[in-house]
Design an enzyme around this catalytic site. Sequence first.
Site, PDB file in Angstrom:
ATOM      1  N   HIS A  40     -37.467 -49.556 -42.739  1.00  0.00           N
ATOM      2  CA  HIS A  40     -37.683 -48.096 -42.604  1.00  0.00           C
ATOM      3  C   HIS A  40     -37.608 -47.742 -41.124  1.00  0.00           C
ATOM      4  CE1 HIS A  40     -39.967 -44.247 -43.814  1.00  0.00           C
ATOM      5  NE2 HIS A  40     -39.603 -44.107 -42.547  1.00  0.00           N
ATOM      6  N   HIS A  58     -36.070 -44.780 -37.986  1.00  0.00           N
ATOM      7  CA  HIS A  58     -35.418 -43.537 -37.547  1.00  0.00           C
ATOM      8  C   HIS A  58     -34.622 -43.799 -36.269  1.00  0.00           C
ATOM      9  CE1 HIS A  58     -37.809 -41.004 -40.315  1.00  0.00           C
ATOM     10  NE2 HIS A  58     -38.702 -41.964 -40.148  1.00  0.00           N
ATOM     11  N   LYS A 109     -33.581 -41.416 -50.039  1.00  0.00           N
ATOM     12  CA  LYS A 109     -34.918 -41.116 -49.541  1.00  0.00           C
ATOM     13  C   LYS A 109     -35.426 -39.812 -50.133  1.00  0.00           C
ATOM     14  CE  LYS A 109     -38.622 -41.305 -47.045  1.00  0.00           C
ATOM     15  NZ  LYS A 109     -38.903 -41.602 -45.657  1.00  0.00           N
ATOM     16  N   HIS A 151     -41.452 -40.930 -49.440  1.00  0.00           N
ATOM     17  CA  HIS A 151     -42.536 -40.534 -48.531  1.00  0.00           C
ATOM     18  C   HIS A 151     -43.668 -40.040 -49.430  1.00  0.00           C
ATOM     19  CE1 HIS A 151     -44.177 -38.941 -44.636  1.00  0.00           C
ATOM     20  NE2 HIS A 151     -44.961 -38.374 -45.543  1.00  0.00           N
ATOM     21  N   HIS A 155     -44.315 -46.697 -45.803  1.00  0.00           N
ATOM     22  CA  HIS A 155     -45.398 -46.618 -44.803  1.00  0.00           C
ATOM     23  C   HIS A 155     -46.773 -46.339 -45.413  1.00  0.00           C
ATOM     24  CE1 HIS A 155     -44.186 -42.470 -45.334  1.00  0.00           C
ATOM     25  NE2 HIS A 155     -43.201 -42.528 -44.479  1.00  0.00           N
ATOM     26  N   ASP A 164     -40.996 -47.720 -39.375  1.00  0.00           N
ATOM     27  CA  ASP A 164     -41.050 -46.259 -39.237  1.00  0.00           C
ATOM     28  C   ASP A 164     -40.997 -45.855 -37.768  1.00  0.00           C
ATOM     29  OD1 ASP A 164     -40.990 -43.652 -40.077  1.00  0.00           O
ATOM     30  OD2 ASP A 164     -43.138 -43.505 -40.485  1.00  0.00           O
TER      31      ASP A 164
HETATM   32  O1  DOR Z   1     -44.528 -39.937 -38.309  1.00  0.00           O
HETATM   33  C1  DOR Z   1     -43.480 -39.742 -38.889  1.00  0.00           C
HETATM   34  N1  DOR Z   1     -42.353 -39.461 -38.196  1.00  0.00           N
HETATM   35  N2  DOR Z   1     -43.452 -39.779 -40.214  1.00  0.00           N
HETATM   36  C2  DOR Z   1     -42.365 -39.449 -40.899  1.00  0.00           C
HETATM   37  O2  DOR Z   1     -42.408 -39.493 -42.086  1.00  0.00           O
HETATM   38  C3  DOR Z   1     -41.164 -38.961 -40.208  1.00  0.00           C
HETATM   39  C4  DOR Z   1     -41.086 -39.445 -38.843  1.00  0.00           C
HETATM   40  C5  DOR Z   1     -40.076 -38.732 -37.994  1.00  0.00           C
HETATM   41  O3  DOR Z   1     -38.963 -38.528 -38.458  1.00  0.00           O
HETATM   42  O4  DOR Z   1     -40.394 -38.404 -36.853  1.00  0.00           O
HETATM   43 ZN    ZN Z   2     -40.171 -42.441 -41.512  1.00  0.00          ZN
END
Ligand code: DOR
Ligand code: ZN
Length: 349
Positions: free
Chosen positions: A17, A19, A103, A140, A178, A251
């Site tokens: 997971h 970003h 997702k 999520h 998460h 995450d």
């Molecule tokens: O803390 C987070 N940041 N939780 C999420 O689900 C998304 C992520 C983000 O994209 O910044």
């Molecule tokens: Zn995330």
Amino acid sequence: MAATAPTITLRRPDDWHLHFRDGNMMKAVVGETARHFARAIVMPNLVPPVVRGADAAAYAERIRAALPEGARFTPLMTLYLTEETDPADVRAAAEAGIITAVKLYPAGATTNSASGVRDFKKVRPVLEVMEQIGLPLCIHGEVTDKDVDIFDREAVFIDRTLDPLRREMPGLRVIMEHITTRDAVDYVRAAERNLGATITVQHLIINRNHILAGGIRPHYYCLPVAKREEHRVAVRGAAVSGDARFFFGSDSAPHLDHAKESACGCAGCFSATNAVSAVTEVFDQDGALDKLEAFLSLNGPAYYRLPANEERITLEKGEPVAYPAKIPTPEGELTVFDPGFPLHWRVVG
Ligand code: DOR
Ligand code: ZN
């Protein structure tokens, strides 16, 4: 004669997971993940989101183009489920090998989740295709109702949404992303099949006091928000147990410092840089180094029905690892997750 430093060798880890964002931010962070991880499930919450197979293919190409010279890293792409998502497009993207998962963000749950799902009936045809072809759904798991306290949103989601969905579609392969609560740990442990969960670095280490006691610490704020200590202990216990249903998903979610250190700060901890050292330190603290490979390198691929990596990495224990506190980008810096204790395990090969 100097004693030789302890080492541990494991299959190269994956991050289930992650970003990456896009543009300059992606270019700044992609190497932080590719340094240690072989693969990562790449979240689709860009602006605008990655909705169609063609969007995912183009995004994967941009990630590959941004990789440092010589990096051996495979992005595993996801689609952002909306109420307008076309089941045929999802099927085609899966069959073409463009995507590894879809997702689901409940609308409004977190950063860039405005196009998420309000009415689950509307996404039923997509979920049916996914159930049929065995395509995993990353969820999520938080309700977004204003009347539900933010610290209860995960537990309420399990009762109101996740459990009914899994009863209706028992063949759907779900990952609860998460997880932050004992409720989620218990729920996943009770599932016999088709449910796994990812666990982040920060939820192994921090509870809500770290965010709020003695001053507000925006770099510890993420969603789902860290809960009370008893929940952290339960989540950590699940991770170090070696139970195949729990695996690593950082995450890691980069936001520029000015967006975090703000009157309305963004949610997300950026941990790609030190995640492998931090997770190893946690397992060492708990006397569970024998379970580290399961959590970082084996349980995830097994759940996703992918081969574990053949390559190995070695970590060596010694003086605290020096890692940057901040990563520069052309638009400003971003802060690396601070575990609050020294990390002694360095990736050496
Ligand atoms: O803390 C987070 N940041 N939780 C999420 O689900 C998304 C992520 C983000 O994209 O910044
Ligand atoms: Zn995330």
